[in-house]
Design a protein around this motif. Structure first.
Motif, PDB file in Angstrom:
ATOM      1  N   LEU A   1      -3.014 -19.104 -20.937  1.00 42.55           N
ATOM      2  CA  LEU A   1      -3.835 -18.440 -21.867  1.00 42.55           C
ATOM      3  C   LEU A   1      -2.535 -17.999 -22.935  1.00 42.55           C
ATOM      4  O   LEU A   1      -2.614 -17.918 -24.058  1.00 42.55           O
ATOM      5  CB  LEU A   1      -4.113 -17.135 -21.489  1.00 42.55           C
ATOM      6  CG  LEU A   1      -5.717 -17.491 -20.700  1.00 42.55           C
ATOM      7  CD1 LEU A   1      -6.081 -16.207 -19.986  1.00 42.55           C
ATOM      8  CD2 LEU A   1      -6.578 -17.777 -21.853  1.00 42.55           C
ATOM      9  N   SER A   2      -1.092 -17.767 -22.146  1.00 44.95           N
ATOM     10  CA  SER A   2      -0.326 -17.336 -23.224  1.00 44.95           C
ATOM     11  C   SER A   2       0.890 -18.202 -23.408  1.00 44.95           C
ATOM     12  O   SER A   2       1.749 -17.642 -24.296  1.00 44.95           O
ATOM     13  CB  SER A   2       0.359 -15.921 -22.491  1.00 44.95           C
ATOM     14  OG  SER A   2       0.982 -16.176 -21.128  1.00 44.95           O
TER      15      SER A   2
ATOM     16  N   ALA B   1      -4.002 -10.833 -22.546  1.00 39.99           N
ATOM     17  CA  ALA B   1      -5.064 -11.156 -22.151  1.00 39.99           C
ATOM     18  C   ALA B   1      -5.509 -10.394 -21.140  1.00 39.99           C
ATOM     19  O   ALA B   1      -5.006  -9.870 -20.215  1.00 39.99           O
ATOM     20  CB  ALA B   1      -4.754 -12.853 -21.574  1.00 39.99           C
TER      21      ALA B   1
ATOM     22  N   LYS C   1      -3.752 -25.161 -23.877  1.00 39.54           N
ATOM     23  CA  LYS C   1      -4.888 -25.736 -24.580  1.00 39.54           C
ATOM     24  C   LYS C   1      -5.784 -26.659 -23.869  1.00 39.54           C
ATOM     25  O   LYS C   1      -6.830 -27.186 -24.224  1.00 39.54           O
ATOM     26  CB  LYS C   1      -4.742 -26.282 -26.047  1.00 39.54           C
ATOM     27  CG  LYS C   1      -4.085 -25.253 -26.909  1.00 39.54           C
ATOM     28  CD  LYS C   1      -3.568 -25.606 -28.241  1.00 39.54           C
ATOM     29  CE  LYS C   1      -3.066 -24.810 -29.093  1.00 39.54           C
ATOM     30  NZ  LYS C   1      -2.999 -25.387 -30.431  1.00 39.54           N
TER      31      LYS C   1
ATOM     32  N   ALA D   1      -1.977 -16.303 -26.749  1.00 42.66           N
ATOM     33  CA  ALA D   1      -2.379 -14.749 -26.478  1.00 42.66           C
ATOM     34  C   ALA D   1      -0.990 -14.051 -26.411  1.00 42.66           C
ATOM     35  O   ALA D   1      -0.261 -14.351 -25.755  1.00 42.66           O
ATOM     36  CB  ALA D   1      -3.136 -14.513 -25.293  1.00 42.66           C
TER      37      ALA D   1
ATOM     38  N   TRP E   1      -8.172 -23.618 -20.980  1.00 41.25           N
ATOM     39  CA  TRP E   1      -9.088 -22.705 -21.544  1.00 41.25           C
ATOM     40  C   TRP E   1      -9.600 -22.775 -22.683  1.00 41.25           C
ATOM     41  O   TRP E   1      -8.986 -23.480 -23.782  1.00 41.25           O
ATOM     42  CB  TRP E   1      -8.169 -21.143 -21.447  1.00 41.25           C
ATOM     43  CG  TRP E   1      -7.616 -20.854 -20.202  1.00 41.25           C
ATOM     44  CD1 TRP E   1      -6.329 -20.926 -19.892  1.00 41.25           C
ATOM     45  CD2 TRP E   1      -8.137 -20.304 -18.881  1.00 41.25           C
ATOM     46  NE1 TRP E   1      -5.973 -20.538 -18.558  1.00 41.25           N
ATOM     47  CE2 TRP E   1      -7.200 -20.233 -17.950  1.00 41.25           C
ATOM     48  CE3 TRP E   1      -9.549 -19.998 -18.632  1.00 41.25           C
ATOM     49  CZ2 TRP E   1      -7.552 -19.618 -16.652  1.00 41.25           C
ATOM     50  CZ3 TRP E   1      -9.873 -19.491 -17.437  1.00 41.25           C
ATOM     51  CH2 TRP E   1      -8.944 -19.279 -16.506  1.00 41.25           C
ATOM     52  N   GLN E   2     -10.610 -22.301 -23.035  1.00 43.68           N
ATOM     53  CA  GLN E   2     -11.302 -22.090 -24.262  1.00 43.68           C
ATOM     54  C   GLN E   2     -10.920 -20.747 -24.611  1.00 43.68           C
ATOM     55  O   GLN E   2     -11.459 -19.774 -24.348  1.00 43.68           O
ATOM     56  CB  GLN E   2     -12.754 -22.554 -24.233  1.00 43.68           C
ATOM     57  CG  GLN E   2     -13.699 -22.475 -25.463  1.00 43.68           C
ATOM     58  CD  GLN E   2     -14.953 -22.799 -25.579  1.00 43.68           C
ATOM     59  OE1 GLN E   2     -15.563 -22.024 -24.800  1.00 43.68           O
ATOM     60  NE2 GLN E   2     -15.385 -23.662 -26.290  1.00 43.68           N
ATOM     61  N   VAL E   3     -10.231 -20.686 -25.806  1.00 47.64           N
ATOM     62  CA  VAL E   3      -9.674 -19.478 -26.315  1.00 47.64           C
ATOM     63  C   VAL E   3     -10.514 -19.260 -27.792  1.00 47.64           C
ATOM     64  O   VAL E   3     -10.483 -20.290 -28.702  1.00 47.64           O
ATOM     65  CB  VAL E   3      -8.253 -19.398 -26.362  1.00 47.64           C
ATOM     66  CG1 VAL E   3      -7.718 -19.663 -24.870  1.00 47.64           C
ATOM     67  CG2 VAL E   3      -7.525 -20.441 -27.101  1.00 47.64           C
TER      68      VAL E   3
ATOM     69  N   HIS F   1      -6.852 -12.534 -25.978  1.00 51.25           N
ATOM     70  CA  HIS F   1      -7.669 -13.469 -25.307  1.00 51.25           C
ATOM     71  C   HIS F   1      -8.401 -12.719 -24.346  1.00 51.25           C
ATOM     72  O   HIS F   1      -7.827 -11.655 -23.674  1.00 51.25           O
ATOM     73  CB  HIS F   1      -6.907 -14.672 -25.006  1.00 51.25           C
ATOM     74  CG  HIS F   1      -6.556 -15.455 -25.673  1.00 51.25           C
ATOM     75  ND1 HIS F   1      -6.991 -15.685 -27.235  1.00 51.25           N
ATOM     76  CD2 HIS F   1      -5.536 -16.430 -25.968  1.00 51.25           C
ATOM     77  CE1 HIS F   1      -6.320 -16.557 -27.905  1.00 51.25           C
ATOM     78  NE2 HIS F   1      -5.329 -17.236 -27.113  1.00 51.25           N
ATOM     79  N   GLN F   2      -9.738 -13.339 -23.997  1.00 46.92           N
ATOM     80  CA  GLN F   2     -10.146 -12.682 -22.748  1.00 46.92           C
ATOM     81  C   GLN F   2     -10.284 -13.525 -21.714  1.00 46.92           C
ATOM     82  O   GLN F   2     -10.252 -14.701 -21.680  1.00 46.92           O
ATOM     83  CB  GLN F   2     -11.735 -12.492 -23.238  1.00 46.92           C
ATOM     84  CG  GLN F   2     -12.758 -12.133 -22.118  1.00 46.92           C
ATOM     85  CD  GLN F   2     -14.265 -11.837 -22.585  1.00 46.92           C
ATOM     86  OE1 GLN F   2     -14.533 -11.844 -23.608  1.00 46.92           O
ATOM     87  NE2 GLN F   2     -14.870 -11.979 -21.553  1.00 46.92           N
TER      88      GLN F   2
END
Length: 455
Positions: free
Chosen positions: A260-261, A283, A269, A280, A272-274, A380-381
Motif C-alpha cells: 500500500l505504501s 493507511a 499496484k 499511501a 490492492w485496489q487503491v 489509503h484504507q
C-alpha cells in the motif's frame, strides 16, 4: 428706459423690443440647455478623473495576506470554518517536522512496531512479546531471501527496565513485590525476550503526565497513556512502519500490507485496489462501527458547525493497525500534528461531562483536519477483510466476521480459525475468535524446528 417712455413708443418700436426680449429668452434657454448638457456630460468624466486620482487600495496589506497564505501552504478554501487554533497547531507541526525529519525513521526500510504498551504487564507487554514471537515465525526469511523487514517494541520505561533485568536479583525482587506479575509469567516473558534479541529496536515511550484525567474515560485509559501513545507515531523507527496492537495477530502474507505504501516493491499496484495513483503516506482501517453516530458528535467539530458539515459523516479510524510511509515529509508532519491536536482536545475541548473515550476521538479530529489542510496528503484504507475483527452474534457490536466472509464456514460446520482459510492478514479480538497458524498460536516454545509457520 422707464415704463412710461415705453408706453409712449410707436407700435413698430414696441414690436422690436418685444422681439428682442423674445430672442433673449430663446437665447437664455439655449444657454441654459447647453450648460445642463455640459454638466451631464462632464459628470461621468469628472467621476472617472477623480477615481483615477484616488489612492490605490492598500496593496501592502493584500500582499501580506497573500504572503501569509503562501508561507503556511494552506489553501484559502481549506481554512474556511476551521478554528484558528488548529491552523496554528498545523503550522507548529510543520516547524517541528522540519527540525527533526532528516534524523527520523532511519533504522530500516520496512518494519513492524508492536505497542505502545504500559500498565498491566500481563495484559499488554507480555502479549506483545508473544505476538513478536509469532511475527518472527510467520515472517521468517527463507534461505534464498535475507530478512528485509525489522521488528520493534514500543513500551513504557518501567516495562523495558523489567525486561532488561531478566535473570537478575532485581527481577526476583520485583516479582515478589508485584503480585500482578506471577513468577511463571515473568519467566516465560524473559525466555521470549531472549536478552532483547527478539526485537531489532526497543523504543521507550515518552513520559507524559496524566494532567487531564477529569476529561478522560478512565475505564479505557488515562489521558497520559493515550497522549503517550498518540505521540509514538513520530518515533517510528522505519521508513515504512506498521504499528500493531499487542493483540493484533498476523498471518503469513502480512507483508503484503507494505504494498500500500512502498512503490519500490515488485507487486506494488498488483495487490490492492487503491483510490489514488500515489502510494499511501498513511493507511488505516475504518472503525468497526462505521455507520454509528459518534457520541456527542457535534461537540468535536473543529470549527464552524455550519461550514464543517462533513465532519459528522467522517468515520473514526481503528488504530489497532496503522501503516505509515515516511518517504515524504508530509507523513512526519501528520505524526507531529496528531499529539498537538490531541492535547488541545483533552485540555480545552473535552469537559467533565463530554469526555474523551480513547485515542480514536482525537485521532479522528486530527485526521479530518490534516486531510483538509494538506491536500497533498494521501490516505489509503486497509480493507476490513485484511485487518479483521469480529464480535460474532453480538447485536451491539460492529462488523461480524462470521457473516461477511472473514472467517468462512468450513466443511466441519465451524468457522475458519486458521490462517490458511481466511483472507485476513491481521486478526484482532483474539478473545472472541483466535486464529492459529498450522494449529499453533505462534509463540509456543516447543514448536518443532522442522515446522515452518511462514508459508
Amino acid at each position: 428706459m422707464t415704463k412710461l417712455s415705453v408706453m409712449c413708443m410707436s407700435g413698430s418700436s414696441k414690436r422690436q423690443i418685444i422681439g428682442l426680449v423674445g430672442g433673449c429668452r430663446s437665447t437664455a434657454k439655449l444657454v441654459l440647455g447647453l450648460a445642463l448638457f455640459a454638466v451631464l456630460f462632464a459628470l461621468p468624466l469628472q467621476i472617472h478623473l477623480l477615481s483615477s486620482l484616488q489612492l490605490p487600495p492598500n496593496t501592502s496589506e493584500q500582499k501580506n495576506v497573500r504572503e501569509d497564505e503562501e508561507d503556511d501552504g494552506i489553501p484559502h478554501y481549506a481554512k474556511e470554518g476551521v478554528d484558528p487554533i488548529y491552523i496554528n497547531l498545523f503550522k507548529d507541526a510543520k516547524i517541528r517536522s522540519d527540525s527533526d525529519y532528516k534524523h527520523s525513521h532511519r533504522e530500516g526500510m520496512r518494519g513492524i512496531v508492536i505497542g505502545p504498551t504500559e500498565g498491566n504487564f500481563k495484559r499488554n507487554t507480555y502479549k506483545a512479546l508473544q505476538n513478536a514471537k509469532r511475527i518472527r515465525r510467520v515472517l521468517a526469511p527463507t534461505s534464498k531471501n535475507d530478512r528485509k523487514w525489522k521488528l520493534a517494541l514500543m513500551a513504557s520505561s518501567e516495562h523495558i527496565s523489567l525486561l532488561n533485568s531478566c535473570g537478575s536479583s532485581q527481577q526476583i525482587t520485583r516479582t515478589e513485590k508485584d503480585g500482578e506479575i506471577a513468577g511463571v509469567i515473568l519467566k516465560v516473558a524473559c525466555m521470549l525476550w531472549a536478552n532483547g534479541t527478539l526485537f531489532d529496536n526497543v523504543i521507550t515511550m515518552h513520559d507524559t503526565p496524566s494532567l487531564y484525567d477529569d476529561h478522560a474515560e478512565l475505564r479505557q485509559g488515562t489521558s497520559g497513556y493515550w497522549l503517550r501513545a498518540l505521540n509514538g507515531y513520530r518515533l517510528a523507527p522505519y521508513t515504512h512502519s506498521l504499528f500493531l496492537d499487542s493483540d493484533a495477530y498476523p498471518c503469513p502474507r502480512v507483508e503484503a500490507l507494505f504494498h500500500l505504501s512502498d512503490h519500490t516493491l515488485k507487486k506494488y499496484k498488483k495487490y490492492w485496489q487503491v483510490p489514488s495513483t500515489h502510494a499511501a503516506d498513511f493507511a488505516i482501517g475504518i472503525e468497526q462501527f462505521p455507520q454509528a453516530r459518534v457520541k456527542h458528535a457535534n461537540h468535536w467539530i473543529p470549527g464552524d458547525k455550519k461550514i464543517l458539515t462533513d465532519f459528522n459523516t467522517f468515520p473514526e479510524r481503528n488504530t489497532g493497525t496503522v501503516l505509515w510511509s515516511f518517504e515524504r515529509r508530509v507523513a512526519h508532519t501528520f505524526a507531529h500534528f496528531i499529539p498537538l491536536v490531541s492535547e488541545h482536545i483533552y485540555k480545552v475541548v473535552a469537559t467533565q461531562k463530554v469526555k474523551v473515550i480513547n485515542d480514536q476521538t482525537p485521532f479522528r479530529v486530527a485526521t479530518y483536519l490534516f486531510r483538509r489542510l494538506e491536500p497533498d496528503f494521501v490516505e489509503h484504507q486497509i480493507p476490513m477483510h485484511a485487518s479483521c475483527r469480529t464480535y460474532a452474534g453480538k447485536a451491539d457490536a460492529g462488523t461480524d466476521g462470521f457473516l461477511n466472509g472473514m472467517y468462512p464456514l468450513q466443511q466441519d460446520g465451524k468457522h475458519c480459525s486458521e490462517c490458511s482459510c481466511t483472507p485476513c492478514l491481521i486478526n484482532h479480538c483474539s478473545s472472541a475468535h483466535f486464529v492459529t497458524v498450522k494449529g499453533y498460536k505462534g509463540w509456543e516454545l516447543d514448536i518443532p524446528a522442522n515446522v515452518s509457520l511462514s508459508k
